[in-house]
Motif scaffolding. Sequence first.
Motif: not given
Length: 364
Positions: A113-115, A117-123, A125-127, A356-358
Amino acid sequence: MTEFSRSISQPPQVQALAALNERAREIFRQIVEGYLSTGEPMGSRNLARILPMALSPASIRNVMSDLEQAGLIFAPHTSAGRLPTELGLRFFVDAMLELGDVGREEQERIEAQMRAAASGHTFASVLAEASSLLSGVSRGAGVVLTTKTNVQLKHIEFVRLDPARALVVLVSDDGSVENRLLDLPPGLPASALQEASNYLNARLHGRTLGGLRAEIEAGRQAMKRELDAITERLVDAGLAVSVGPTEARQLIVRGQANLLDDLRAIEDLERMRLLFSDLETQKDVIDLLARAEGGDGVRIFIGSENKLFSLSGSSLIAAPFRDGSQTIVGVVGVIGPTRLNYARIVPMVDYTARVVSRMMDRGT
């Protein structure tokens, strides 16, 4: 097993209870676990049926009386069973809680799920995904606290306003724009502004402001070779003013509606109204979450241990996350009623913070 920090010191009566016999501890455990599971009081007859040792209801009532005098349980109504007090919950969490591990399947689901969210290239969206994920796991409100320095940047520009001042324009990957005023040294040529902009933009590559500052500091000698002294000072001043004297906090909350799912009485509705009011007062929530940045591991705040939840009787489970330099830069967590499933949620919050840290370390 996940480690977590105590948010308060143990009162003397709790320290004394730690020496109680196995029978008293087992009765107390069953009362607390029954409350966490069902929200209902536990009576002596029910306890007699589920305890691993043979005890009469009368013997159980005697032990419950001792626990009540210690301030660890109470009777919500006359002749009712017993519920844990906030003090009792704190003792249970600190001394008796058995934490599970996050299973391999759940770990893979969280990371997937986190990856995504990261596909949009904005942190950001990850948070936001971390907050939503924790909300879904806990059936509470997922919360994330971070700073503006963790927003990924797309462009930085120095724009002269007059001979003595310029704007530092920061454009984030999510499209937001922030302007900061910068004092210029006397006689600064226009070319220095353009040169400083070019130098910073060549090193952005989707980095956060904090990451950009760390890279430039690490390459200080290389910068001295590439830029003259005046432009170097301009780069430093631009990064400093971009952060500002006090870094702006960003609070993300997801899943408040979950808190309405398990209301049992009018007093529960009033408690939720107070909690919603607490969440809307972002400054107090931010101050509380900032306390969880004070050390490693998961922090747990229960009810009136914190003034923010003194009326709503809620709990917070939170863990810090770090950037690539291992500096704590934010917190993820869960806010909900004191009847949270601590054994499940504590390791989930801890694991999510680690993911998130990784991702920050890899420069997502």
